[in-house]
Design a protein around this motif. Structure first.
Motif, PDB file in Angstrom:
ATOM      1  N   LEU A 179       0.823  -1.210   0.000  1.00 60.29           N
ATOM      2  CA  LEU A 179       0.000   0.000   0.000  1.00 60.29           C
ATOM      3  C   LEU A 179       0.860   1.264   0.000  1.00 60.29           C
ATOM      4  N   GLY A 180       2.032   1.197   0.668  1.00 60.49           N
ATOM      5  CA  GLY A 180       2.932   2.356   0.649  1.00 60.49           C
ATOM      6  C   GLY A 180       3.486   2.623  -0.744  1.00 60.49           C
ATOM      7  N   VAL A 181       3.928   1.569  -1.428  1.00 62.15           N
ATOM      8  CA  VAL A 181       4.413   1.736  -2.791  1.00 62.15           C
ATOM      9  C   VAL A 181       3.287   2.224  -3.699  1.00 62.15           C
ATOM     10  N   SER A 182       2.080   1.694  -3.490  1.00 65.62           N
ATOM     11  CA  SER A 182       0.936   2.132  -4.287  1.00 65.62           C
ATOM     12  C   SER A 182       0.681   3.634  -4.095  1.00 65.62           C
ATOM     13  N   TYR A 183       0.790   4.112  -2.857  1.00 62.83           N
ATOM     14  CA  TYR A 183       0.598   5.545  -2.607  1.00 62.83           C
ATOM     15  C   TYR A 183       1.622   6.378  -3.370  1.00 62.83           C
ATOM     16  N   PHE A 184       2.882   5.987  -3.290  1.00 65.55           N
ATOM     17  CA  PHE A 184       3.925   6.749  -3.980  1.00 65.55           C
ATOM     18  C   PHE A 184       3.732   6.723  -5.493  1.00 65.55           C
TER      19      PHE A 184
ATOM     20  N   ASN B 139       0.908   6.411  -7.071  1.00 63.89           N
ATOM     21  CA  ASN B 139      -0.295   7.167  -7.438  1.00 63.89           C
ATOM     22  C   ASN B 139      -0.165   8.658  -7.189  1.00 63.89           C
ATOM     23  N   ASN B 140       0.840   9.069  -6.415  1.00 64.27           N
ATOM     24  CA  ASN B 140       0.928  10.477  -6.029  1.00 64.27           C
ATOM     25  C   ASN B 140       2.315  11.074  -6.273  1.00 64.27           C
TER      26      ASN B 140
END
Length: 356
Positions: A153-158, A160-161
């Motif tokens: 989820l942390g990699v996904s946040y980075f 996506n943003n």
């Protein structure tokens, strides 16, 4: 060490489990398909029908080699880590940052630097559950599963943003990596990429580490009998941390090799469960590095066979997943019986497992 008869018996059991799982899959095909013989033929032989299909098998095999090795190492230490998925994501992320944002280096320098940063990223992420297990007695299954969520989820946040390619539209990914820094095809017209050689080289290194060095001996001894190892002067906590860190390094390397060899950029949800597939590979291989090669190839063969069967017949590829689940059940059942035999031997010999 296992004697020859024990090893032969164990290998026979693994092969028997694989044959039984595939046979049950074929029975399902006979029940649900209007063209069962075509479906079975497609499943068994189409992965080898042409260079493209066989190259696809090798490409699917490559990341499984890394995650299978990662879990084989940590399982040999008696630590049931399930953190390869998260460590793979962290390694892919740290390596991709170097691949995308570090410029001006030749490929001979840039690619090793990318791989090194991925190894360090996975190793450092593996350090967390290793320390929690060794010094705070935290259950490694719980801690690694939770850390998987944090990583993915942390990699996904980075993606996506913070590091999202502005030209990617609604698709979450980094900028594409320069072609010079990718792992290209080692034969023109053959889809397999050169990351396979990195994976096979890693297998050789891990084999030498586990069976030809003091560190490897300590890892294996702690996994077989921690009390005996501690009595012999081995620092158990250090070995536990080392095994999980090494496992994280291997998983992280697998993540960046998949990015450089297949995707050309770090994409959200790129893994499709490679870290968890590594558990099956390690079980099939009985945690032996050379066995990981065979198990990874067989598992990739099942995946590609299922996809081709779905494309060419009326049987869905989920049948391959059924076979994979049956494999886990059969091989795990063998592991349970082996564990019970080992515990009986330990009781009989007063705490020292002479069978091992």
């Amino acid at each position: 060490m296992k004697n020859r008869s024990e090893l032969t018996l164990e290998l026979t059991g693994i092969v028997g489990a694989a044959i039984a799982a595939v046979a049950i899959g074929f029975l399902v095909i006979l029940c649900i398909s209007t063209e069962p013989l075509t479906a079975i033929q497609s499943f068994l032989f189409d992965p080898f029908a042409n260079p493209f299909n066989f190259g696809t098998v090798l490409n699917k095999m490559t990341p499984l080699l890394f995650t299978g090795l990662a879990l084989a190492v940590v399982f040999q230490a008696g630590v049931f880590s399930m953190g390869a998925e998260g460590q793979l994501y962290v390694g892919a992320f740290t390596g991709s940052l170097v691949a995308v944002y570090v410029h001006g280096l030749s490929a001979w320098v840039h690619i090793p630097l990318i791989l090194l940063c991925a190894v360090l990223g996975g190793a450092l992420y593996g350090l967390i559950p290793g320390v929690l297990k060794a010094y705070f007695r935290a259950d490694e299954i719980v801690s690694t599963l939770m850390l998987n969520f944090i990583a993915t989820l942390g990699v996904s946040y980075f993606l996506n943003n913070v590091f999202k390619d502005p030209t990617s539209g609604g698709y979450a990914r980094m900028n594409f990596i320069d072609k010079e820094s990718l792992l290209g095809k080692f034969i023109d017209g053959f889809p397999a990429h050169s990351g396979l050689f990195i994976a096979l080289g890693t297998v050789a290194i891990v084999y030498l580490l586990l069976y030809k060095t003091r560190w490897g001996y300590e890892i294996r001894l702690v996994g077989k009998n921690a009390l005996f190892a501690e009595y012999g002067g081995i620092r158990i906590k250090r070995v536990v941390v080392l095994s999980v860190v090494l496992s994280g390094a291997l998983a992280g390397l697998g993540g960046i090799v998949e990015v450089l060899g297949i995707h050309g950029t770090l994409k959200d949800n790129f893994s499709v469960g490679l870290g968890f597939d590594g558990i099956i590979i390690a079980l099939l291989a009985r945690n032996h590095p050379l066995g990981v090669v065979v198990a990874s190839f067989f598992y990739a063969y099942l995946q590609v066979g299922g996809q081709l069967m779905q494309a060419n017949t009326d049987v869905p590829r989920e049948l391959a997943i059924i076979i994979q689940v049956l494999l886990v059940l059969f091989v795990s059942a063998q592991a349970v019986f082996a564990y019970l035999r080992q515990r009986k031997t330990v009781r009989v010999t007063g705490g020292v497992d002479v069978a091992q």
